[in-house]
Design a protein around this motif. Sequence first.
Motif, PDB file in Angstrom:
ATOM      1  N   VAL A  67      12.528 -46.267 -38.735  1.00 43.94           N
ATOM      2  CA  VAL A  67      12.494 -47.513 -37.958  1.00 43.94           C
ATOM      3  C   VAL A  67      11.227 -47.565 -37.095  1.00 43.94           C
ATOM      4  CG1 VAL A  67      13.703 -48.914 -36.238  1.00 43.94           C
ATOM      5  CG2 VAL A  67      15.011 -47.647 -37.955  1.00 43.94           C
ATOM      6  N   ALA A  68      10.860 -46.418 -36.514  1.00 43.32           N
ATOM      7  CA  ALA A  68       9.657 -46.366 -35.690  1.00 43.32           C
ATOM      8  C   ALA A  68       8.405 -46.611 -36.526  1.00 43.32           C
ATOM      9  CB  ALA A  68       9.566 -45.012 -34.995  1.00 43.32           C
ATOM     10  N   THR A  69       8.365 -46.057 -37.727  1.00 42.54           N
ATOM     11  CA  THR A  69       7.202 -46.240 -38.598  1.00 42.54           C
ATOM     12  C   THR A  69       7.063 -47.691 -39.024  1.00 42.54           C
ATOM     13  OG1 THR A  69       7.436 -43.978 -39.418  1.00 42.54           O
ATOM     14  CG2 THR A  69       6.099 -45.474 -40.733  1.00 42.54           C
ATOM     15  N   GLU A  70       8.174 -48.332 -39.311  1.00 39.02           N
ATOM     16  CA  GLU A  70       8.140 -49.757 -39.659  1.00 39.02           C
ATOM     17  C   GLU A  70       7.567 -50.571 -38.498  1.00 39.02           C
ATOM     18  OE1 GLU A  70      11.176 -53.376 -41.047  1.00 39.02           O
ATOM     19  OE2 GLU A  70      11.933 -51.337 -40.747  1.00 39.02           O
ATOM     20  N   ALA A  71       7.975 -50.236 -37.279  1.00 33.36           N
ATOM     21  CA  ALA A  71       7.450 -50.936 -36.107  1.00 33.36           C
ATOM     22  C   ALA A  71       5.960 -50.677 -35.934  1.00 33.36           C
ATOM     23  CB  ALA A  71       8.215 -50.503 -34.858  1.00 33.36           C
ATOM     24  N   LEU A  72       5.521 -49.459 -36.247  1.00 31.73           N
ATOM     25  CA  LEU A  72       4.106 -49.114 -36.141  1.00 31.73           C
ATOM     26  C   LEU A  72       3.284 -49.881 -37.164  1.00 31.73           C
ATOM     27  CD1 LEU A  72       2.090 -47.153 -34.690  1.00 31.73           C
ATOM     28  CD2 LEU A  72       2.487 -45.559 -36.583  1.00 31.73           C
TER      29      LEU A  72
ATOM     30  N   GLY B 272       5.664 -46.102 -29.027  1.00 34.04           N
ATOM     31  CA  GLY B 272       6.904 -45.862 -29.749  1.00 34.04           C
ATOM     32  C   GLY B 272       7.212 -44.373 -29.770  1.00 34.04           C
ATOM     33  N   ILE B 273       8.502 -44.025 -29.746  1.00 32.54           N
ATOM     34  CA  ILE B 273       8.928 -42.626 -29.735  1.00 32.54           C
ATOM     35  C   ILE B 273      10.073 -42.444 -30.717  1.00 32.54           C
ATOM     36  CG2 ILE B 273       9.961 -40.783 -28.347  1.00 32.54           C
ATOM     37  CD1 ILE B 273       8.663 -42.251 -25.885  1.00 32.54           C
ATOM     38  N   SER B 274       9.873 -41.571 -31.714  1.00 33.70           N
ATOM     39  CA  SER B 274      10.998 -41.174 -32.564  1.00 33.70           C
ATOM     40  C   SER B 274      11.648 -39.972 -31.907  1.00 33.70           C
ATOM     41  CB  SER B 274      10.536 -40.867 -33.992  1.00 33.70           C
ATOM     42  OG  SER B 274       9.651 -39.768 -34.018  1.00 33.70           O
ATOM     43  N   ILE B 275      12.971 -39.915 -31.922  1.00 35.44           N
ATOM     44  CA  ILE B 275      13.718 -39.027 -31.032  1.00 35.44           C
ATOM     45  C   ILE B 275      13.818 -37.584 -31.522  1.00 35.44           C
ATOM     46  CG2 ILE B 275      16.020 -39.405 -31.993  1.00 35.44           C
ATOM     47  CD1 ILE B 275      14.915 -39.279 -28.245  1.00 35.44           C
TER      48      ILE B 275
ATOM     49  N   LYS C  49      19.785 -36.597 -40.519  1.00 37.09           N
ATOM     50  CA  LYS C  49      19.843 -37.982 -40.998  1.00 37.09           C
ATOM     51  C   LYS C  49      19.434 -38.959 -39.893  1.00 37.09           C
ATOM     52  CE  LYS C  49      23.719 -40.240 -41.103  1.00 37.09           C
ATOM     53  NZ  LYS C  49      25.084 -40.734 -41.424  1.00 37.09           N
ATOM     54  N   TYR C  50      19.908 -38.718 -38.678  1.00 35.91           N
ATOM     55  CA  TYR C  50      19.554 -39.598 -37.564  1.00 35.91           C
ATOM     56  C   TYR C  50      18.083 -39.439 -37.177  1.00 35.91           C
ATOM     57  CZ  TYR C  50      24.488 -40.733 -36.932  1.00 35.91           C
ATOM     58  OH  TYR C  50      25.780 -41.180 -37.121  1.00 35.91           O
ATOM     59  N   ALA C  51      17.557 -38.223 -37.289  1.00 38.19           N
ATOM     60  CA  ALA C  51      16.138 -38.005 -37.014  1.00 38.19           C
ATOM     61  C   ALA C  51      15.279 -38.798 -37.982  1.00 38.19           C
ATOM     62  CB  ALA C  51      15.804 -36.518 -37.104  1.00 38.19           C
ATOM     63  N   VAL C  52      15.664 -38.775 -39.267  1.00 37.92           N
ATOM     64  CA  VAL C  52      14.935 -39.530 -40.284  1.00 37.92           C
ATOM     65  C   VAL C  52      15.047 -41.030 -40.021  1.00 37.92           C
ATOM     66  CG1 VAL C  52      14.918 -40.161 -42.735  1.00 37.92           C
ATOM     67  CG2 VAL C  52      15.094 -37.758 -42.062  1.00 37.92           C
ATOM     68  N   ARG C  53      16.234 -41.480 -39.656  1.00 41.78           N
ATOM     69  CA  ARG C  53      16.428 -42.909 -39.368  1.00 41.78           C
ATOM     70  C   ARG C  53      15.515 -43.355 -38.228  1.00 41.78           C
ATOM     71  NH1 ARG C  53      16.924 -47.827 -41.118  1.00 41.78           N
ATOM     72  NH2 ARG C  53      17.963 -49.228 -39.640  1.00 41.78           N
ATOM     73  N   SER C  54      15.399 -42.532 -37.200  1.00 44.55           N
ATOM     74  CA  SER C  54      14.528 -42.847 -36.083  1.00 44.55           C
ATOM     75  C   SER C  54      13.076 -42.945 -36.542  1.00 44.55           C
ATOM     76  CB  SER C  54      14.669 -41.775 -34.999  1.00 44.55           C
ATOM     77  OG  SER C  54      13.799 -42.021 -33.927  1.00 44.55           O
ATOM     78  N   ILE C  55      12.645 -41.985 -37.371  1.00 47.88           N
ATOM     79  CA  ILE C  55      11.272 -42.001 -37.883  1.00 47.88           C
ATOM     80  C   ILE C  55      11.013 -43.253 -38.706  1.00 47.88           C
ATOM     81  CG2 ILE C  55       9.646 -40.849 -39.432  1.00 47.88           C
ATOM     82  CD1 ILE C  55      11.122 -38.214 -38.710  1.00 47.88           C
TER      83      ILE C  55
ATOM     84  N   ASN D 250      12.578 -48.550 -22.696  1.00 45.55           N
ATOM     85  CA  ASN D 250      13.242 -49.360 -23.709  1.00 45.55           C
ATOM     86  C   ASN D 250      13.803 -48.481 -24.827  1.00 45.55           C
ATOM     87  OD1 ASN D 250      12.242 -52.286 -22.892  1.00 45.55           O
ATOM     88  ND2 ASN D 250      10.466 -50.926 -22.747  1.00 45.55           N
ATOM     89  N   VAL D 251      15.008 -48.837 -25.288  1.00 49.70           N
ATOM     90  CA  VAL D 251      15.641 -48.084 -26.368  1.00 49.70           C
ATOM     91  C   VAL D 251      16.086 -49.054 -27.455  1.00 49.70           C
ATOM     92  CG1 VAL D 251      17.473 -46.488 -27.026  1.00 49.70           C
ATOM     93  CG2 VAL D 251      16.495 -46.376 -24.710  1.00 49.70           C
ATOM     94  N   VAL D 252      15.491 -48.905 -28.649  1.00 52.40           N
ATOM     95  CA  VAL D 252      15.918 -49.671 -29.814  1.00 52.40           C
ATOM     96  C   VAL D 252      17.066 -48.922 -30.471  1.00 52.40           C
ATOM     97  CG1 VAL D 252      15.283 -50.516 -32.106  1.00 52.40           C
ATOM     98  CG2 VAL D 252      13.653 -50.687 -30.220  1.00 52.40           C
ATOM     99  N   ASN D 253      18.186 -49.585 -30.681  1.00 50.01           N
ATOM    100  CA  ASN D 253      19.337 -48.952 -31.335  1.00 50.01           C
ATOM    101  C   ASN D 253      19.064 -48.824 -32.834  1.00 50.01           C
ATOM    102  OD1 ASN D 253      21.438 -48.413 -29.286  1.00 50.01           O
ATOM    103  ND2 ASN D 253      21.232 -50.592 -28.892  1.00 50.01           N
ATOM    104  N   ALA D 254      18.550 -47.651 -33.217  1.00 53.22           N
ATOM    105  CA  ALA D 254      18.201 -47.412 -34.621  1.00 53.22           C
ATOM    106  C   ALA D 254      19.441 -47.162 -35.475  1.00 53.22           C
ATOM    107  CB  ALA D 254      17.244 -46.229 -34.725  1.00 53.22           C
ATOM    108  N   TRP D 255      20.557 -46.818 -34.832  1.00 47.47           N
ATOM    109  CA  TRP D 255      21.845 -46.658 -35.529  1.00 47.47           C
ATOM    110  C   TRP D 255      22.959 -46.981 -34.540  1.00 47.47           C
ATOM    111  CZ3 TRP D 255      18.874 -42.351 -34.161  1.00 47.47           C
ATOM    112  CH2 TRP D 255      19.433 -41.504 -33.213  1.00 47.47           C
ATOM    113  N   LYS D 256      24.150 -47.243 -35.068  1.00 43.93           N
ATOM    114  CA  LYS D 256      25.274 -47.641 -34.221  1.00 43.93           C
ATOM    115  C   LYS D 256      26.352 -46.576 -34.096  1.00 43.93           C
ATOM    116  CE  LYS D 256      24.726 -52.595 -35.168  1.00 43.93           C
ATOM    117  NZ  LYS D 256      25.371 -53.828 -35.707  1.00 43.93           N
ATOM    118  N   SER D 257      26.484 -45.729 -35.101  1.00 39.63           N
ATOM    119  CA  SER D 257      27.561 -44.735 -35.090  1.00 39.63           C
ATOM    120  C   SER D 257      27.302 -43.646 -34.056  1.00 39.63           C
ATOM    121  CB  SER D 257      27.706 -44.109 -36.485  1.00 39.63           C
ATOM    122  OG  SER D 257      26.463 -43.639 -36.949  1.00 39.63           O
ATOM    123  N   ASN D 258      28.366 -42.924 -33.694  1.00 40.30           N
ATOM    124  CA  ASN D 258      28.269 -41.871 -32.696  1.00 40.30           C
ATOM    125  C   ASN D 258      27.990 -40.528 -33.374  1.00 40.30           C
ATOM    126  OD1 ASN D 258      28.212 -40.772 -30.175  1.00 40.30           O
ATOM    127  ND2 ASN D 258      30.384 -41.027 -29.731  1.00 40.30           N
ATOM    128  N   PHE D 259      27.571 -39.563 -32.585  1.00 47.24           N
ATOM    129  CA  PHE D 259      27.262 -38.232 -33.115  1.00 47.24           C
ATOM    130  C   PHE D 259      27.597 -37.194 -32.060  1.00 47.24           C
ATOM    131  CE2 PHE D 259      24.134 -34.722 -33.308  1.00 47.24           C
ATOM    132  CZ  PHE D 259      24.497 -34.185 -34.533  1.00 47.24           C
TER     133      PHE D 259
END
Length: 357
Positions: free
Chosen positions: A106-111, A10-13, A98-104, A76-85
Amino acid sequence: MSTNKPIKVGISIGDLNGIGPEIALKAFEDVRMLDFCTPVIFANVKMLSFFKKYFNLELRLHGIPHATKAVHGKINVVNAWKSNFKVNFGEEDKVAGKYAVRSIEVATEALINKDIDVLVTAPINKNSIQSEEFTFPGHTDYFAEKLKGENLMFMVSDQLKVGLLTDHVPVKDVAKHITPERIQKKVQLMSESLQKDFGIVKPRIAVLGINPHSGDNGVIGNEDQLVLQPTIHKINDLQGELVYGPYAADSFFGSKNHENFDAVLAAYHDQGLIPFKTLAFGKGVNFTAGMNRIRTSPDHGTAFDIAGKNQADPSSFVQAVYRAIDIFKNRMDFLEMNANPLPVQPKSKDNRRNKLN
């Protein structure tokens, strides 16, 4: 219980305005990486497509709804959010945080759920991530709360391993945080990690002094004589560890004394990280030891000064992937070697009755 099955990484972005997306994608531009691991990036397919085009990278992204749907041989890329940036390279931005935290998250939950085997975290900006919901100064503190077990910030390379007694603590508060209990715990975490994560049967650990010249017998502070020395003696006497020190930090690495030990325990952040990054930069990995899950990261930050310039070197990120995989396999081997080959079977009432008769 070693496995030949590709490890799901898993990779947080990280911060989108930094070099995180660039080094993560560059790492997997080499298709040979896909032979021994299955990458799962927690971000947004459209965002990563932008970075792929911007940096002119030759790779294909495979969007999936969940980490359990990851396909080996694909990025593989899991869409951790839908909005654009809108990316603004090199700028601190709370939205990017905020998006960095969201990635962390979702990735931590998967871990935690074992949907991925290990986690590699791309660099974050510690100011941008702060909010009412997220108040951690960094990854290490976040994982300390979310994952089981106390942890140790452990900077590792093939030639050098440096752990920290205190990590993200202001220098003025370092001494009061270094207690006998903390020293014993950090030494224990380091020793256990060296054994099960790196295959070192009887680790030799050096402890650096808190004050200049380890206090010069109380002339420059007495914490080394009153706290470090007696605790090190106690650890050796009661726990049978091979722990030495405290050593004066200013000459320890320059004299190559670190080569006599399997790992070094530094008193505070810069005391350990400055020599580590000087000697192992680009080849080193930040490993959060002591937890029931494996997390690594490159040994550098967001590098805002070169973000967007196509200059970021993915070497440390690649090493973080390699190291996470190696530790995962080492832990499997350690569990297998230490498993009881002949588990004790509970005696049935019938068996006890027959013996009595």
